[in-house]
Design a protein around this motif. Structure first.
Motif, PDB file in Angstrom:
ATOM      1  N   SER A 157       0.631  -1.173   0.106  1.00  0.00           N
ATOM      2  CA  SER A 157      -0.088   0.045  -0.017  1.00  0.00           C
ATOM      3  C   SER A 157       0.728   1.182   0.034  1.00  0.00           C
ATOM      4  O   SER A 157       0.379   2.316   0.164  1.00  0.00           O
ATOM      5  N   ASP A 158       2.056   1.177  -0.228  1.00  0.00           N
ATOM      6  CA  ASP A 158       3.109   2.338  -0.147  1.00  0.00           C
ATOM      7  C   ASP A 158       4.312   1.737  -0.785  1.00  0.00           C
ATOM      8  O   ASP A 158       4.385   0.777  -1.561  1.00  0.00           O
ATOM      9  N   TRP A 159       5.310   2.940  -0.955  1.00  0.00           N
ATOM     10  CA  TRP A 159       6.583   2.473  -1.832  1.00  0.00           C
ATOM     11  C   TRP A 159       7.115   0.946  -1.626  1.00  0.00           C
ATOM     12  O   TRP A 159       7.341   0.536  -0.345  1.00  0.00           O
ATOM     13  N   VAL A 160       7.353   0.541  -2.419  1.00  0.00           N
ATOM     14  CA  VAL A 160       8.088  -0.712  -2.632  1.00  0.00           C
ATOM     15  C   VAL A 160       9.766  -0.068  -2.514  1.00  0.00           C
ATOM     16  O   VAL A 160      10.438   0.612  -3.597  1.00  0.00           O
ATOM     17  N   THR A 161      10.502  -0.470  -1.431  1.00  0.00           N
ATOM     18  CA  THR A 161      11.776   0.201  -1.284  1.00  0.00           C
ATOM     19  C   THR A 161      13.154  -0.885  -1.641  1.00  0.00           C
ATOM     20  O   THR A 161      13.916  -0.459  -1.606  1.00  0.00           O
ATOM     21  N   SER A 162      12.757  -2.106  -1.545  1.00  0.00           N
ATOM     22  CA  SER A 162      13.595  -3.317  -1.820  1.00  0.00           C
ATOM     23  C   SER A 162      12.991  -4.549  -2.197  1.00  0.00           C
ATOM     24  O   SER A 162      12.035  -4.937  -1.610  1.00  0.00           O
ATOM     25  N   VAL A 163      13.813  -5.226  -3.228  1.00  0.00           N
ATOM     26  CA  VAL A 163      13.236  -6.397  -3.592  1.00  0.00           C
ATOM     27  C   VAL A 163      14.507  -7.438  -3.942  1.00  0.00           C
ATOM     28  O   VAL A 163      15.569  -7.089  -3.905  1.00  0.00           O
ATOM     29  N   SER A 164      14.289  -9.080  -3.592  1.00  0.00           N
ATOM     30  CA  SER A 164      15.448  -9.953  -3.857  1.00  0.00           C
ATOM     31  C   SER A 164      14.640 -11.075  -4.082  1.00  0.00           C
ATOM     32  O   SER A 164      13.628 -11.247  -3.717  1.00  0.00           O
ATOM     33  N   PHE A 165      15.453 -11.816  -4.887  1.00  0.00           N
ATOM     34  CA  PHE A 165      15.093 -13.327  -5.401  1.00  0.00           C
ATOM     35  C   PHE A 165      15.656 -13.985  -4.408  1.00  0.00           C
ATOM     36  O   PHE A 165      16.643 -13.930  -3.599  1.00  0.00           O
ATOM     37  N   SER A 166      14.722 -15.502  -3.932  1.00  0.00           N
ATOM     38  CA  SER A 166      15.395 -16.552  -3.466  1.00  0.00           C
ATOM     39  C   SER A 166      16.521 -17.045  -4.050  1.00  0.00           C
ATOM     40  O   SER A 166      16.660 -16.843  -5.438  1.00  0.00           O
ATOM     41  N   PRO A 167      17.303 -17.685  -3.376  1.00  0.00           N
ATOM     42  CA  PRO A 167      18.657 -18.345  -4.123  1.00  0.00           C
ATOM     43  C   PRO A 167      18.136 -19.362  -5.207  1.00  0.00           C
ATOM     44  O   PRO A 167      18.959 -19.561  -6.225  1.00  0.00           O
ATOM     45  N   ASP A 168      17.110 -19.864  -5.140  1.00  0.00           N
ATOM     46  CA  ASP A 168      16.469 -20.904  -6.265  1.00  0.00           C
ATOM     47  C   ASP A 168      15.700 -20.326  -7.111  1.00  0.00           C
ATOM     48  O   ASP A 168      15.085 -20.958  -8.217  1.00  0.00           O
ATOM     49  N   GLY A 169      15.649 -18.797  -7.062  1.00  0.00           N
ATOM     50  CA  GLY A 169      14.768 -18.196  -7.963  1.00  0.00           C
ATOM     51  C   GLY A 169      13.305 -18.351  -7.827  1.00  0.00           C
ATOM     52  O   GLY A 169      12.449 -17.637  -8.914  1.00  0.00           O
ATOM     53  N   LYS A 170      12.814 -19.115  -7.004  1.00  0.00           N
ATOM     54  CA  LYS A 170      11.269 -19.354  -6.971  1.00  0.00           C
ATOM     55  C   LYS A 170      10.484 -18.456  -6.226  1.00  0.00           C
ATOM     56  O   LYS A 170       9.119 -18.469  -6.249  1.00  0.00           O
ATOM     57  N   ARG A 171      10.962 -17.802  -5.271  1.00  0.00           N
ATOM     58  CA  ARG A 171      10.442 -16.713  -4.587  1.00  0.00           C
ATOM     59  C   ARG A 171      11.028 -15.336  -4.605  1.00  0.00           C
ATOM     60  O   ARG A 171      12.217 -15.225  -5.012  1.00  0.00           O
ATOM     61  N   ILE A 172      10.245 -14.449  -4.178  1.00  0.00           N
ATOM     62  CA  ILE A 172      10.653 -12.927  -4.100  1.00  0.00           C
ATOM     63  C   ILE A 172      10.201 -12.403  -2.865  1.00  0.00           C
ATOM     64  O   ILE A 172       9.160 -12.782  -2.384  1.00  0.00           O
ATOM     65  N   VAL A 173      11.400 -11.574  -2.452  1.00  0.00           N
ATOM     66  CA  VAL A 173      10.818 -11.018  -1.118  1.00  0.00           C
ATOM     67  C   VAL A 173      10.859  -9.548  -1.402  1.00  0.00           C
ATOM     68  O   VAL A 173      11.584  -9.008  -2.069  1.00  0.00           O
ATOM     69  N   SER A 174      10.042  -8.791  -0.738  1.00  0.00           N
ATOM     70  CA  SER A 174       9.840  -7.080  -0.939  1.00  0.00           C
ATOM     71  C   SER A 174       9.642  -6.532   0.410  1.00  0.00           C
ATOM     72  O   SER A 174       8.981  -7.032   1.137  1.00  0.00           O
ATOM     73  N   GLY A 175      10.245  -5.353   0.528  1.00  0.00           N
ATOM     74  CA  GLY A 175      10.050  -4.483   1.536  1.00  0.00           C
ATOM     75  C   GLY A 175       9.359  -3.358   1.214  1.00  0.00           C
ATOM     76  O   GLY A 175       9.516  -2.897   0.197  1.00  0.00           O
ATOM     77  N   SER A 176       8.595  -2.545   2.064  1.00  0.00           N
ATOM     78  CA  SER A 176       7.930  -1.642   1.697  1.00  0.00           C
ATOM     79  C   SER A 176       7.788  -0.529   2.873  1.00  0.00           C
ATOM     80  O   SER A 176       7.882  -0.673   3.910  1.00  0.00           O
ATOM     81  N   ASP A 177       7.355   0.670   2.277  1.00  0.00           N
ATOM     82  CA  ASP A 177       7.287   1.925   3.372  1.00  0.00           C
ATOM     83  C   ASP A 177       5.846   1.667   4.325  1.00  0.00           C
ATOM     84  O   ASP A 177       5.533   2.355   5.071  1.00  0.00           O
ATOM     85  N   ASP A 178       5.261   0.648   3.870  1.00  0.00           N
ATOM     86  CA  ASP A 178       3.925   0.242   4.333  1.00  0.00           C
ATOM     87  C   ASP A 178       4.052  -0.641   5.721  1.00  0.00           C
ATOM     88  O   ASP A 178       3.266  -1.113   6.262  1.00  0.00           O
TER      89      ASP A 178
END
Length: 1353
Positions: free
Chosen positions: A1153-1174
């Protein structure tokens, strides 16, 4: 349509499917079309009609009486071309309400609404609530009105928040009424007891409603008639006289004194009661006529005579003799209430033998009890509160007094109260009641004794028989039934009022022992009752009153008892709101968190099983600085103030509302005060606490009635821009306001008119105004950096402006001793000024690291409190200027306002984090206080990363340091890495884990030895502005950096020299850079909203920029196989791109619901993690783009950086809240896999189609986990720790966490937490919860005092 009946079909059958229409045919005049239940429900939800205000058919006139006036009113209702308001005016007891109910009953088919005002229920039966109730009644009678109201709410959802009676009248009544304007059938609205609709303030709600009813009912359709009854009080008569003098006669008035035939009607009434075929109380016709004559139009007098004669008299005294006595006691006229004294005395003489001392002793005992009670009690309750008396004592007295008291002839649980206030006045005035006079002191003594008797008898563990600790009280469906069975009304009364009764009796030594037994043995169970009854605030009041009571004794109180009682208010401030919300947690969440050095801890820990409580790693020694958090505003809080008695707090907010709070428990009192159309910037109580004044960005000032919860007038208008500050004068007669229009205005608080011309002199906005303690001067602060002093009477400036601040003055305050002025400023300083000379006193007070927003003095003038943009509150010595104790910290956004309580013990603060917080004003350093483990960064954590082996974590911060942590234990490895002169923006390990690199806003890049922490070589310099992002190449030979200078640079990691020219192409600062997994490409994101791919060898751009984000690109990364690119942006989305073609893959990932500030793939490339200003972290399926489970919650501010561990089992995150959290990804699985949990449907669909990704393995709970059987926990805004229960497969409340620890507690899926103040843990291995919660109790408390509890330690 033919007027002939439809053959073979009733109208109900014919129209059973019809709705939303009007029948104009006379054939259907009495036909009511029902409103659908869902529409009724919507109306009820919105309008919240007041129950108990409808027609009462038990109160109608005796048939054959009042025929003339009833016929007259009937004729008025039946005609259109007549005044649409009919007001029946008369003294109390003349029968006007009875006529009103009779009219309502006679015309029930035409009755649109009926509303009875009552002083007894003044808090709810307000003018605005009356209009809402009338609108509801009209809506459920007429479907077209119902639909019109619902349409109104859809167009104007905030209309019910209006405090304008005129606006509510027009919107809820007049406009919807037009929908049935063509209907021939009359519509009747009856309003009874208008005189009981509130206070008589000029332009107040009552005055507004009265004006509408007299002057504005002609706005209604002609078929509407409004019938009103009222006493002839001065304000009502004044309005009626004004209307009579007007050319437009919009209302008709009838006075009860002028109604012919009243004596005959009373005669008929008396005959109906007293000439029936019975022996007791029978009168002859001539006697009935005498009663009617003596009543002189006063129905109440006649009714009391009849009731009394129908009851029992004194032995040997016939009805005839009693009658003769009453006939000598008649009032001189219908307004002569004083003559009732003789009647009351005669009734009492008939009932009780004044010569019999035993009889009179019982009479005085019972009557004193009835009249001393702080709320009406039933006969059963009165008897229970009469310890040691005859079991029939109450009945023996009250059964003879049915003519003077209600609730006697009904069930024993009916409340007993005087039929009229004149009865109370008579009995309490011994000069009037003589031998029947009542001593309230005796009643207080009896009720105090009785209260303790009942409490000692009935109080015990689990008073509400609550079965589970997992539910809030509000979630228990049969709670009221449980409470009615387990807690008797007399116990509720005893728990609520014992302290008020002991205040009114003479203290004795025996009372000291009673209080000692009560507090040491029963106080926990007493608080249970108060919590269940939502009266927990009483505990603080009672403790204070108990200390005052004992202070008046000649004996010295036990030191430990005194300390114990003194700490009760602190206990309530800390835990009161929680106890009210979920009472079992008094034991589960209250006792475990009591400070170890508290007297309460010493006593209460004996009540709970020591092996069945939660174990906390950092239990306090003394009560914390932060006591209570109030949440309710939906936007920033701009202003707070204590009431003069310190029991309430008022707040104003950017959400345009004002709220009133209980200062002890943090509970909201009443509904928000709505009326301003923009942010509320300033609030203040009047000196008597009855009014609140508010200023707003809507340029207006409003005055509110604190009891009614309504605006007591129209807004004060005059300022041309935002009103920034308001204040009452010490005598409450005037109000001052300061505005962005550069002026100060003075207002008459009664007439609401401006006094004199505006005070002008400031060159910019006036930010703060305050009166001197004597009210003779005004002090103002301004954006022009100056402070001015003005004569409050003449409005002239006194002396020159006080100069010293170099930026805007934001707040000013006068010391209570009138010797000093304090000011706060955007220049981060606080200054003290001499009120006589205008000179600065000493040096400025420095300490805040950002703008000072608010300053105030303590009541003794010895301390200054300040709030700031640096999120802290500070306390200073007003004499030395030195800071006292440590800053008070807890707010997560700007502290906008501070105030001190009248006793100087508490501080209240408001913040842009939407919260209000209460603090202990005593800030002494506590020796030996257990510290939270492993302190961390002191400012924003900007960047985090794992070492290649996953054993270490590196973090960079706005505090200019880099830290290395053990990823398993969370312990710091070595000291912080220091060297940068500004915020560290980005950090990372080298591929071999031996080196760390860091980029900084100081425009440099530094390299560090990851084992020793020593700097390697000199800083890498070349960028001309802040470095935002850095990265190692996969082979560790190169370093990449992106900067605010719009360039990307490549560096030789061995030599520290640049490798080639900068990469140019972005049109804005470069925010994120990284290498591809094979090291051949470079990826960059920028504030220019684009993503670029570069050849790592040549530095040339590959293809066109990747365009798609609508705002700044904050983070870019390659997938582990190098085939995909992922980007996060301020547009709150995540996008995935084909790394070869640059084309977007699928739709944007949208859940934040707010800015996405950081993104990263998991080592196997199957997942994504994101951090946000929310404040959240989300995990996504990298193939489908769907969110996996619910967001990870724990950070209290925006998340700045996230990444997976090398094995993909953990996630590390950094945030603005200065914390670092490590999350166990596996613990997400059971919660996310639950098909019952909202938000995981997409995941379940993926699994059912075989697309399980990381979820394919089986989750096995860790039995050694200190939180078992809970996982996936989070703390809600009220402080409740929730967790997913492995066995129950649902999320429930576990325990309540005090504010001090809510942001520092480690709970799953977080494994490690690093915070500027450290972290704390909770062990629930032996914690009893759910249905087992009752096992926490050691045993029942004995009903007598044990041996000295202090000797058993």
């Amino acid at each position: 349509m033919s007027r002939q009946p439809i053959q073979g079909t009733t109208t109900h059958e014919y129209f059973r499917e019809a709705h939303d229409f009007v029948m104009n045919s006379p054939q259907f005049n009495n036909y009511n079309v029902s409103v659908p239940e869902d529409v009724k429900h919507k109306l009820e939800q919105k309008l919240k009609p007041i129950s108990g205000t409808w027609l009462d058919k038990n109160k109608i006139c005796l048939e054959g009486t009042r025929t003339t006036i009833i016929e007259e009113i009937s004729q008025w209702i039946s005609h259109r071309n007549v005044p649409q308001t009919y007001i029946l005016c008369g003294e109390a007891g003349t029968g006007k309400s009875t006529i009103g109910h009779t009219i309502g009953a006679k015309f029930e088919n035409w009755l649109g609404a009926f509303f009875c005002f009552s002083r007894r229920f003044a808090a709810t039966r307000t003018p605005s609530n009356a209009l809402c109730t009338i609108a509801y009644r009209l809506g459920i009678k007429f479907p077209v009105i119902a639909n019109k109201l619902i349409q109104t709410f859809e167009v104007n959802p905030n209309i019910l928040e209006s405090t304008s009676i005129q606006e509510l009248w027009k919107t809820l009544i007049v406009t919807p009424a037009q929908m049935i304007a063509q209907q021939h059938q009359p519509v009747l609205i009856v309003i009874d007891a208008l005189d009981e609709s509130g206070g008589r303030e000029e332009e107040g709600p009552r005055a507004q409603l009265l004006s509408l009813l007299i002057n504005s009912t002609h706005d209604l359709p002609g078929n509407f008639h409004v019938f009103v009854t009222s006493r002839p009080e001065s304000d009502i008569i004044e309005h009626l006289l004004e209307q009579e003098a007007s050319d437009i006669q919009s209302s008709r008035v009838q006075y009860m004194d002028d109604i012919p035939g009243t004596r005959d009607d009373i005669f008929q009434y008396v005959c109906s009661r007293m000439m029936r075929n019975r022996v007791t109380g029978r009168l002859q016709e001539h006697q009935c006529k005498m009663v009617a004559e003596r009543a002189t139009g006063f129905f109440q007098w006649a009714a009391i005579v009849c009731t009394s004669l129908s009851g029992q008299g004194k032995g040997g005294l016939s009805v005839s003799k009693r009658f003769d006595r009453f006939m000598t006691l008649n009032p001189s006229n219908a307004k002569d209430l004083h003559a009732l004294d003789g009647l009351y005395g005669s009734i009492l003489e008939d009932a009780f033998d004044i010569q019999d001392t035993d009889v009179m002793a019982v009479y005085r005992s019972i009557m004193s009890q009835v009249l001393a009670a702080f709320e009406p009690l039933s006969q059963a309750g009165l008897q229970s509160l009469q310890p040691g008396s005859d079991e029939n004592a109450v009945t023996c007295v009250l059964s003879f007094l049915g003519s003077l008291f209600t609730g006697i002839s009904k069930s024993e649980n009916a409340q007993v109260r005087p039929v009229h206030t004149s009865v109370l006045d008579f009995l309490l005035d011994k000069q009037r009641s003589k031998q029947f006079g009542v001593d309230l002191g005796q009643g207080h003594q009896l009720l105090a004794d009785g209260a303790f008797h009942v409490m000692f008898r009935d109080l015990h563990f689990n008073m509400g028989n609550l079965e589970s600790s997992y539910m809030l009280n509000s979630e228990i469906e049969d709670l009221e039934i449980k409470l009615s069975k387990g807690i008797k009304p007399e116990l509720i009364y005893a728990c609520s009022y014992w302290d008020l009764h002991i205040q009114n009796i003479e203290p004795s030594d025996s009372w000291l022992q009673q209080l000692e037994i009560f507090f040491f043995n029963y106080s926990l169970y007493w608080m249970e009752v108060l919590g269940l009854m939502k009266r927990i605030h009483i505990a603080s009041r009672a403790a204070i009153n108990a200390l005052t009571f004992v202070g008046n004794m000649q004996v010295i109180m036990n030191k430990e008892l005194r300390k114990f009682i003194q700490e009760i208010p602190q206990f309530i401030q800390a835990f009161g709101k929680m106890i009210t919300a979920a009472t079992p947690h008094l034991y589960l969440s209250g006792i475990p968190f009591i400070p170890k050095q508290s007297s309460l801890h010493t006593v209460y820990k004996r009540c709970c099983h020591p092996g069945k409580q939660a174990v906390f790693s950092a239990q306090m020694l003394t009560w914390p600085d932060q006591q209570v958090i109030y949440r309710g505003h939906t936007s920033g809080v701009n202003a707070v103030a204590f009431s003069p008695d310190g029991k309430r707090i008022v707040s104003g907010s950017d959400d345009d509302s004002i709220r009133i709070w209980n200062a002890d428990t943090g509970e909201v009192i009443g509904n928000p005060l709505q009326g301003h159309s923009n942010a509320v910037t300033s609030v203040a109580f009047s000196p008597d606490g009855k009014k609140i004044v508010s200023g707003s960005d809507d340029s207006s000032i409003r005055i509110w009635d604190t009891d009614m919860g309504e605006a007591s007038s129209v807004p004060l208008q005059g300022h041309l821009d935002w009103v920034n500050s308001v204040a009452f004068s010490p005598d409450g007669k005037t109000i001052i306001s300061g505005s962005r229009d550069k002026t100060i205005r003075i207002w008459n608080a009664t007439t609401r008119e401006a006094i004199g011309d505006p005070l002008q002199g400031h060159l910019k906005a006036v930010t703060s105004v305050v009166f001197s303690p004597d009210g003779k001067r005004i002090v103002s602060g301004s954006w022009d950096s100056s402070i001015r002093i003005w004569n409050a009477t003449t409005g002239e400036a006194i002396g020159d402006p006080l100069q010293g601040h170099i930026k805007a003055v934001t707040s000013v305050a006068y010391s209570p001793d009138a010797t000093r002025i304090v000011s706060g400023s955007d220049d981060k300083s606080i200054r003290i000024w001499d009120t006589n000379t205008g000179e600065g006193v000493g040096d400025p007070l420095w300490g805040h690291s950002n703008r000072v927003t608010s300053v105030t003095f303590s009541p003794d003038s010895k301390r200054i409190v300040s709030g700031s943009w640096d999120l802290s509150i500070r306390i200073w010595s007003a004499d030395t200027g030195e800071e006292i104790g440590n800053p008070l910290q807890g707010h997560s956004e700007i502290v906008t306002t501070v105030a001190t309580s009248p006793d100087g013990r508490r501080i209240v603060s408001g913040s842009q984090d939407f919260s209000i917080r209460i603090w202990n004003a005593k800030t002494e350093k506590n020796i030996g206080e257990p510290s939270l483990r492993h302190k961390g960064h002191s400012e924003i954590v900007t960047s985090v990363g794992f070492s290649p082996d996953g054993k270490r974590i590196v973090s960079g911060s706005g505090d200019c340091s880099i830290r290395i942590w053990n990823a398993d234990t969370g312990e710091a490895i070595a000291d912080p890495l220091q060297g940068h002169s500004s915020s560290v923006s980005s950090v990372g390990f080298s591929p071999d884990g031996r080196r760390i690199i860091s980029g900084s806003w100081d425009s440099t890049i530094r390299m560090w030895n990851a084992d020793t922490g020593e700097a390697i070589g000199n800083p890498l310099q070349g960028h001309s502005e802040a470095v935002n992002s850095i990265a190692f190449s996969p082979d560790g030979n190169m370093i990449l950096s992106g900067s605010d200078d719009n360039s990307i640079r490549i560096w030789n990691a061995s030599t520290g020299r640049e490798a080639g020219d900068p990469l140019q192409g972005h049109l804005g600062p470069v925010t994120s850079v990284t290498f591809s997994p094979d090291g051949k490409r470079i990826l960059s994101g920028s504030r220019d909203r684009s993503i670029r791919i570069w050849n790592a060898d040549t530095g040339e751009a590959i293809g066109d920029p990747l365009q798609g984000h609508s705002k700044i690109v904050t983070s870019v990364v390659f997938s582990p196989d190098g085939k995909r690119i992922m980007s996060g942006s301020w547009d709150s989305t995540i996008r995935i791109w084909n790394a070869d073609t640059g084309e977007v893959i699928g739709d944007p990932l949208q859940e934040h619901s707010d800015w996405v500030t950081s993104v990263s793939f998991s080592p196997d490339g199957k997942r994504i993690v994101s951090g946000s200003d929310d404040h959240s972290i989300r995990i996504w399926n990298a193939t489908t783009g769907k969110a996996i489970g619910d967001p990870l919650q724990g950070h209290s501010k925006g998340v700045t950086s996230v990444t997976f561990s090398p094995n993909g089992k953990k996630i590390v995150s950094g945030a603005w809240d200065t914390s670092i959290r490590v999350w166990n990804v596996d613990t997400v699985t059971p919660f996310a896999l639950s098909p019952d949990d909202q938000g995981v449907g997409n995941l379940m669909q993926e699994i059912s189609h075989g697309n399980q990704g990381r979820m394919s393995h089986t989750y096995t709970p860790n039995l050694t986990n200190p939180y078992y059987p809970f996982c996936w926990c989070y703390i809600d805004t009220e402080g409740w720790l929730h967790g997913w229960h492995h066995n129950l497969k649902s999320s429930i409340i576990i325990i309540w966490i005090p504010p001090k620890y809510q942001s520092t507690l480690v709970f799953p899926p977080t494994e490690v937490l690093r915070w500027q103040d450290g972290y704390c843990t909770l062990d629930l291995h032996n914690f009893v919860h759910g249905k087992d919660w009752v096992q926490c109790s050691m045993n029942s408390i004995p009903h007598s005092r044990p041996q000295n509890i202090w000797d058993r330690q």
